[in-house]
Design an enzyme around this catalytic site. Structure first.
Site, short mmCIF file in Angstrom:
data_model
loop_
_atom_site.label_atom_id
_atom_site.label_comp_id
_atom_site.label_asym_id
_atom_site.label_seq_id
_atom_site.Cartn_x
_atom_site.Cartn_y
_atom_site.Cartn_z
NE ARG A 1 -4.01 -2.04 2.26
CZ ARG A 1 -4.11 -3.33 1.97
NH1 ARG A 1 -3.01 -4.05 1.79
NH2 ARG A 1 -5.30 -3.92 1.87
NE ARG B 1 -5.52 -15.10 -6.00
CZ ARG B 1 -4.73 -14.63 -5.05
NH1 ARG B 1 -3.41 -14.72 -5.19
NH2 ARG B 1 -5.21 -14.08 -3.97
CB SER C 1 -10.70 -9.90 -2.67
OG SER C 1 -9.54 -9.24 -2.22
CB SER C 2 -11.38 -6.09 1.51
OG SER C 2 -10.08 -6.51 1.91
CB SER D 1 -10.63 -9.10 4.43
OG SER D 1 -10.64 -10.48 4.19
CG ASP E 1 -4.16 -13.71 4.37
OD1 ASP E 1 -4.71 -14.44 3.52
OD2 ASP E 1 -3.69 -12.60 4.09
CG ASN F 1 -11.83 -14.73 1.54
OD1 ASN F 1 -12.03 -15.53 2.45
ND2 ASN F 1 -11.18 -13.60 1.71
NE ARG G 1 -0.91 -15.42 4.15
CZ ARG G 1 0.01 -14.64 4.70
NH1 ARG G 1 0.80 -15.11 5.65
NH2 ARG G 1 0.16 -13.40 4.29
#
Length: 417
Positions: free
Chosen positions: A27, A119, A165-166, A193, A308, A331, A380
């Site tokens: 970001r 995706r 998804s946010s 999220s 996550d 998600n 992950r």
């Protein structure tokens, strides 16, 4: 294929500083790139995901260099259309760069790995079209590669479907200060999220943007642009889940530094889940500590705010004395892999009995057994199941190098425990 076997050990009380937050780093890179002048990011994450973002921004004409403990970002305020922008396997890069490329002075194609082409990105494309951007994507404008003609984002009002998804909303937010007029975003009911939106707004404010809530589901962004600044990146709460999970299953006390107790990072919610399972969470001058209990209990928890963290928490649940059910995580099926399916397969291999549905997983612990764990090129999955090897011999992780996506030094950290 390379493998890594995690040997069981007595884990002592330890202090761990995870790398910088991926979410915040990417970001901040966008905000700095859209400012006119030079910015410095201190303690950013250096990983495959942030390298993908940096590569795309450089191709758009932004000067980014690694200097000491940070990144130096210099931009003249104009993004230049650049042909193909390779987002690799980075979902945040794909979404954020798509919106930023719409501001460029020429066309770009945003593309990535084979999995990235599976995706969804349709809600973001639709929102940018609502705001006047010239943009299209494959398969009914729903999947990468994405093609944008550039030329700017005129602005206006849009409703974004954030049920997948946010990041679709964050992508528009991050580029909105450079739109020609104010942008108002209404998010659909069921947006997932949502804490990530708070993080997005905090980063934007640090770079001088004027974005604010005008209702429970609506944000407006003024066309103020950004100003260059010096910005320190907080340690990654998503990464912190793994040492905290290690504490939970070993009974040790592991303290994570670099994260403020009041952090808005979404995966801070994992701490309350670990508490519900019996762990003790304490905040000290050194950081946030988790102490594992003598026996873990199962829980029923909604993980919509911290998807996550679900993988690490699912592995912890495999060592509890009663079943666990995690819900509202549909998600997970559109992440780096179908994570619900992957968890079902690999936790079963580990000895648990597992059921999944469209948006839930239920884990019935069984006697843990040795397992060779597939990781599906998903960082992950590798980090979560490696934690199991701290207490169960014979846990072999396939393709351990995939952790470089967000924590290149993960296995070094694990050995330090």
């Amino acid at each position: 294929m390379n493998t890594y076997e995690v040997g069981p050990r007595t884990v002592g009380d330890r202090t761990v500083r995870p790398p910088g937050s991926k979410s915040i780093t990417n970001r901040a890179l966008i905000a700095a790139a859209l400012a006119t002048g030079g910015s410095r990011l201190t303690n950013p994450l250096r990983s495959d995901d942030t390298a993908a973002m940096i590569g795309c921004l450089r191709n758009l004409g932004v000067d980014i260099s690694v200097a000491g403990d940070g990144f130096e970002v210099r931009s003249d305020g104009t993004l230049r259309g650049s042909g193909r922008l390779d987002v690799r396997a980075s979902g945040t890069t794909a979404r954020f760069i798509t919106a930023a490329a719409a501001l460029a002075d020429g066309p770009s194609i945003i593309d990535g790995t084979a999995r990235m082409r599976e995706r969804p990105i349709g809600p973001l494309v639709a929102a940018l079209r609502d705001l006047g951007a010239r943009i299209d994507a494959d398969r009914d404008a729903s999947y990468p590669p994405v093609r944008t003609s550039g030329g700017g984002i005129p602005g206006g009002r849009t409703t974004i479907d954030g049920t997948v998804s946010s990041q679709f909303i964050s992508a528009v937010l991050l580029s909105a200060p450079r739109a020609e007029r104010a942008v108002t975003i209404h998010m659909s009911e069921g947006t997932v999220s949502r804490p990530y939106l708070t993080t997005t707004l905090e980063v934007m404010a640090s770079f001088g943007a004027d974005a604010r809530w005008i209702g429970p589901d609506t944000i407006t962004v003024a066309p103020t642009g950004y100003r260059p600044t010096s910005f320190e990146v907080e340690a990654d709460a998503s990464a912190a889940v793994y040492p905290w999970a290690a504490a939970a299953i070993t009974g040790a006390t592991i303290t994570v530094t670099g994260i403020h107790p009041g952090s808005t990072q979404a995966d801070m919610s994992a701490l309350s889940v670990l508490e519900s399972m019996g762990s003790v969470v304490t905040t000290t001058g050194r950081g946030i500590a988790v102490t594992g209990p003598p026996r873990l209990g199962g829980v029923d928890a909604d993980l919509n705010h911290c998807p996550d963290a679900a993988l690490g928490l699912a592995v912890v649940a495999a060592f509890a004395r009663s079943p666990t059910r995690f819900t509202n995580i549909a998600n997970l099926r559109v992440k780096e892999t179908d994570r619900l399916a992957a968890l079902e397969t690999e936790l079963t291999r580990l000895g648990a009995r597992v059921e999944t549905g469209a948006d839930w997983i239920e884990i019935h612990p069984g006697p843990p057994r040795p397992a060779r764990v597939r990781t599906y090129d998903d960082h992950r999955m590798a980090m979560s199941f490696a934690i199991a090897g701290l207490v169960r011999p014979g846990i072999v992780i396939e393709d351990p190098e995939c952790v470089a996506k967000t924590w290149p030094g993960f296995f070094d950290m694990l050995e330090s425990l």
